[in-house]
Design a protein around this motif. Structure first.
Motif, PDB file in Angstrom:
ATOM      1  N   ARG A   1      18.912  77.904-136.577  1.00 55.11           N
ATOM      2  CA  ARG A   1      19.961  78.492-137.492  1.00 55.11           C
ATOM      3  C   ARG A   1      19.624  80.077-137.475  1.00 55.11           C
ATOM      4  O   ARG A   1      20.567  80.845-137.353  1.00 55.11           O
ATOM      5  CB  ARG A   1      20.031  78.054-138.981  1.00 55.11           C
ATOM      6  N   ARG A   2      18.214  80.563-138.024  1.00 59.74           N
ATOM      7  CA  ARG A   2      18.121  81.988-138.196  1.00 59.74           C
ATOM      8  C   ARG A   2      16.652  82.329-137.674  1.00 59.74           C
ATOM      9  O   ARG A   2      15.888  81.293-137.498  1.00 59.74           O
ATOM     10  CB  ARG A   2      18.323  82.411-139.555  1.00 59.74           C
ATOM     11  N   CYS A   3      16.589  83.620-137.689  1.00 60.42           N
ATOM     12  CA  CYS A   3      15.001  84.002-137.324  1.00 60.42           C
ATOM     13  C   CYS A   3      13.985  83.337-138.327  1.00 60.42           C
ATOM     14  O   CYS A   3      14.421  83.480-139.371  1.00 60.42           O
ATOM     15  CB  CYS A   3      14.963  85.450-137.306  1.00 60.42           C
ATOM     16  N   PRO A   4      13.216  82.669-138.057  1.00 57.60           N
ATOM     17  CA  PRO A   4      12.354  81.971-139.066  1.00 57.60           C
ATOM     18  C   PRO A   4      11.028  82.656-139.658  1.00 57.60           C
ATOM     19  O   PRO A   4      10.495  82.083-140.552  1.00 57.60           O
ATOM     20  CB  PRO A   4      11.761  80.826-137.919  1.00 57.60           C
ATOM     21  N   MET A   5      10.732  83.818-138.927  1.00 61.11           N
ATOM     22  CA  MET A   5       9.761  84.571-139.472  1.00 61.11           C
ATOM     23  C   MET A   5      10.155  86.140-140.127  1.00 61.11           C
ATOM     24  O   MET A   5      10.895  86.566-139.285  1.00 61.11           O
ATOM     25  CB  MET A   5       8.464  84.808-138.441  1.00 61.11           C
ATOM     26  N   ASN A   6       9.555  86.588-141.354  1.00 59.06           N
ATOM     27  CA  ASN A   6       9.876  87.863-141.396  1.00 59.06           C
ATOM     28  C   ASN A   6       8.951  88.710-140.763  1.00 59.06           C
ATOM     29  O   ASN A   6       7.502  88.672-140.801  1.00 59.06           O
ATOM     30  CB  ASN A   6       9.357  87.896-143.163  1.00 59.06           C
ATOM     31  N   GLN A   7       9.374  89.577-139.652  1.00 53.66           N
ATOM     32  CA  GLN A   7       8.467  90.190-138.802  1.00 53.66           C
ATOM     33  C   GLN A   7       7.492  91.022-139.626  1.00 53.66           C
ATOM     34  O   GLN A   7       6.383  91.171-139.205  1.00 53.66           O
ATOM     35  CB  GLN A   7       9.340  90.950-137.786  1.00 53.66           C
ATOM     36  N   VAL A   8       8.011  91.827-140.831  1.00 51.33           N
ATOM     37  CA  VAL A   8       7.191  92.622-141.084  1.00 51.33           C
ATOM     38  C   VAL A   8       5.916  92.217-141.877  1.00 51.33           C
ATOM     39  O   VAL A   8       5.103  93.027-142.465  1.00 51.33           O
ATOM     40  CB  VAL A   8       7.870  93.601-142.205  1.00 51.33           C
ATOM     41  N   THR A   9       5.843  90.937-142.126  1.00 53.85           N
ATOM     42  CA  THR A   9       4.653  90.169-142.715  1.00 53.85           C
ATOM     43  C   THR A   9       3.696  89.580-141.646  1.00 53.85           C
ATOM     44  O   THR A   9       2.782  89.150-142.198  1.00 53.85           O
ATOM     45  CB  THR A   9       5.170  89.102-143.364  1.00 53.85           C
ATOM     46  N   VAL A  10       4.026  89.523-140.432  1.00 57.87           N
ATOM     47  CA  VAL A  10       3.336  88.550-139.719  1.00 57.87           C
ATOM     48  C   VAL A  10       1.955  88.979-139.171  1.00 57.87           C
ATOM     49  O   VAL A  10       1.532  90.236-138.964  1.00 57.87           O
ATOM     50  CB  VAL A  10       4.228  88.086-138.210  1.00 57.87           C
ATOM     51  N   MET A  11       0.994  88.078-139.109  1.00 56.45           N
ATOM     52  CA  MET A  11      -0.335  88.424-138.287  1.00 56.45           C
ATOM     53  C   MET A  11      -0.452  87.325-137.196  1.00 56.45           C
ATOM     54  O   MET A  11       0.008  85.952-137.282  1.00 56.45           O
ATOM     55  CB  MET A  11      -1.442  88.353-139.409  1.00 56.45           C
ATOM     56  N   PHE A  12      -0.763  87.717-135.988  1.00 59.35           N
ATOM     57  CA  PHE A  12      -0.911  86.771-134.993  1.00 59.35           C
ATOM     58  C   PHE A  12      -2.029  86.801-134.002  1.00 59.35           C
ATOM     59  O   PHE A  12      -2.820  87.857-134.112  1.00 59.35           O
ATOM     60  CB  PHE A  12       0.476  86.824-134.156  1.00 59.35           C
ATOM     61  N   LYS A  13      -2.287  85.785-133.583  1.00 55.20           N
ATOM     62  CA  LYS A  13      -3.299  85.854-132.405  1.00 55.20           C
ATOM     63  C   LYS A  13      -2.986  86.554-131.124  1.00 55.20           C
ATOM     64  O   LYS A  13      -1.794  86.108-130.377  1.00 55.20           O
ATOM     65  CB  LYS A  13      -3.841  84.404-131.878  1.00 55.20           C
ATOM     66  N   LYS A  14      -3.594  87.660-130.678  1.00 55.21           N
ATOM     67  CA  LYS A  14      -3.374  88.631-129.621  1.00 55.21           C
ATOM     68  C   LYS A  14      -3.363  87.791-128.484  1.00 55.21           C
ATOM     69  O   LYS A  14      -2.295  88.016-127.434  1.00 55.21           O
ATOM     70  CB  LYS A  14      -4.147  89.879-129.447  1.00 55.21           C
ATOM     71  N   ALA A  15      -4.214  86.985-128.151  1.00 59.50           N
ATOM     72  CA  ALA A  15      -4.101  86.157-126.712  1.00 59.50           C
ATOM     73  C   ALA A  15      -2.932  85.216-126.592  1.00 59.50           C
ATOM     74  O   ALA A  15      -2.299  84.988-125.400  1.00 59.50           O
ATOM     75  CB  ALA A  15      -5.420  85.401-126.934  1.00 59.50           C
ATOM     76  N   ASP A  16      -2.436  84.733-127.767  1.00 64.55           N
ATOM     77  CA  ASP A  16      -1.315  83.819-127.648  1.00 64.55           C
ATOM     78  C   ASP A  16       0.008  84.702-127.373  1.00 64.55           C
ATOM     79  O   ASP A  16       0.903  84.240-126.852  1.00 64.55           O
ATOM     80  CB  ASP A  16      -1.157  83.015-128.966  1.00 64.55           C
ATOM     81  N   ILE A  17       0.109  85.659-128.048  1.00 59.65           N
ATOM     82  CA  ILE A  17       1.280  86.481-127.851  1.00 59.65           C
ATOM     83  C   ILE A  17       1.422  86.951-126.232  1.00 59.65           C
ATOM     84  O   ILE A  17       2.380  87.194-125.604  1.00 59.65           O
ATOM     85  CB  ILE A  17       1.198  87.916-128.773  1.00 59.65           C
ATOM     86  N   ALA A  18       0.087  87.314-125.952  1.00 59.28           N
ATOM     87  CA  ALA A  18      -0.031  87.802-124.595  1.00 59.28           C
ATOM     88  C   ALA A  18       0.279  86.901-123.506  1.00 59.28           C
ATOM     89  O   ALA A  18       1.045  87.108-122.325  1.00 59.28           O
ATOM     90  CB  ALA A  18      -1.398  88.484-124.253  1.00 59.28           C
ATOM     91  N   ALA A  19       0.078  85.480-123.726  1.00 64.11           N
ATOM     92  CA  ALA A  19       0.370  84.492-122.963  1.00 64.11           C
ATOM     93  C   ALA A  19       1.478  84.225-122.635  1.00 64.11           C
ATOM     94  O   ALA A  19       2.168  83.478-121.421  1.00 64.11           O
ATOM     95  CB  ALA A  19      -0.374  83.142-123.524  1.00 64.11           C
ATOM     96  N   VAL A  20       2.605  84.688-123.600  1.00 57.37           N
ATOM     97  CA  VAL A  20       4.007  84.429-123.358  1.00 57.37           C
ATOM     98  C   VAL A  20       4.937  85.527-123.016  1.00 57.37           C
ATOM     99  O   VAL A  20       5.852  85.863-122.975  1.00 57.37           O
ATOM    100  CB  VAL A  20       4.725  83.743-124.630  1.00 57.37           C
ATOM    101  N   GLY A  21       3.958  86.626-122.666  1.00 58.53           N
ATOM    102  CA  GLY A  21       4.373  88.067-122.380  1.00 58.53           C
ATOM    103  C   GLY A  21       4.588  88.939-123.092  1.00 58.53           C
ATOM    104  O   GLY A  21       5.127  90.071-122.782  1.00 58.53           O
TER     105      GLY A  21
END
Length: 284
Positions: free
Chosen positions: A164-184
């Motif tokens: 329905r909508r964007c599920p994450m508040n982008q300004v709050t996120v912390m993520f694993k760099k490798a996983d983000i890189a793996a999808v481009g």
């Protein structure tokens, strides 16, 4: 507390940002109960001396401390999506926290997110709730709250909400760099780089999490609601919905409802009414 090379903070600033609110944003990052290893700041094109002064102030303040500051300058304004992409690529830690140049992170934000990763090792990205407040002449004054955005908490609930909508508040996120890189990584998609990233992570089978607490105070105003409207914004969102349909994330009836809702809010409504809709109905 600072864990060796544990966390990078990615920030972008451009000439149109307010130096006072940028100052408060950086301050909220360095005054965390879990301090980052580094703050990477991408300067997106020319900036005035007032913003240069803020950057110089914190570079001097952090000199010799456990927090490093890496400043990257782009000759011309590339736009927030491209600037953020470059910022993330230049972060050296395994975990990256996003931070906007005019928001305020609560002092325990990073510690709570690190603890979440430690207890949910299979999660790729973790965010949380935001509290929106009306900007005032005092950049640290968060008393005039305008609304909250309370997001779904667990992975399955987040992926259901994504329909329905964007599920994450982008300004709050912390993520694993490798996983983000793996999808481009961050890929340009007008005003929707984050939603496009979450979709690609979901399609790759990555897991999400949200902390059911306020992590960031977000400044809002008429200009923000103006950015959430207009034909270009609607077309960008409609194309994203089409992608979700093609990838079988949503059904055709859900696609029609999503596009219709966005057409009404982003095209038909004036800014002031759009603001009321976001504050009262689209923020939880």
């Amino acid at each position: 507390m600072n864990k060796d090379r544990g966390l990078s903070v990615a920030m972008c600033v451009y000439g149109g940002d307010n130096p006072d609110t940028f100052d408060v944003a950086v301050k909220s990052v360095i005054n965390q109960t879990y301090c980052p290893y580094e703050i990477v700041i991408v300067i997106d094109g020319p900036i005035p001396n007032t913003i240069e002064t803020v950057i110089r102030k914190y570079r001097e303040q952090l000199m010799g401390s456990s927090i490093k500051m890496n400043v990257i300058r782009l000759e011309k304004n590339m736009g927030h999506g491209e600037a953020r992409k470059i910022c993330i690529e230049n972060c050296s830690c395994d975990l990256i926290a996003l931070m906007d140049a005019d928001d305020i992170s609560v002092s325990e934000r990073f510690e709570k997110q690190i603890d979440y990763f430690n207890s949910h090792s299979d999660v790729s990205v973790v965010g949380g709730n935001i509290t929106e407040f009306i900007d005032s002449s005092q950049p640290e004054d968060i008393s005039n709250t305008a609304g909250k955005r309370i997001v779904a908490e667990g992975d399955s609930e987040i992926k259901e909400y994504m329909k329905r909508r964007c599920p994450m508040n982008q300004v709050t996120v912390m993520f694993k760099k490798a996983d983000i890189a793996a999808v481009g990584g961050y890929i340009d998609w007008y005003c929707e780089e984050d939603f496009y990233l979450w979709i690609r992570l979901a399609l790759a089978g990555k897991k999400f999490g949200n902390i059911c607490e306020n992590l960031v105070y977000v400044r809002v105003g008429e200009e923000m609601y103006r950015r959430r409207g207009g034909m270009r914004y609607f077309i960008s969102e409609a194309k994203l919905q089409k992608l979700m349909l093609q990838k079988h994330i949503i059904t055709f009836p859900r696609f029609l409802v999503n596009v219709a809702e966005r057409f009404i809010v982003q095209i038909l409504l004036p800014n002031r009414l759009r603001g009321l809709i976001f504050q009262r109905f689209a923020r939880d």
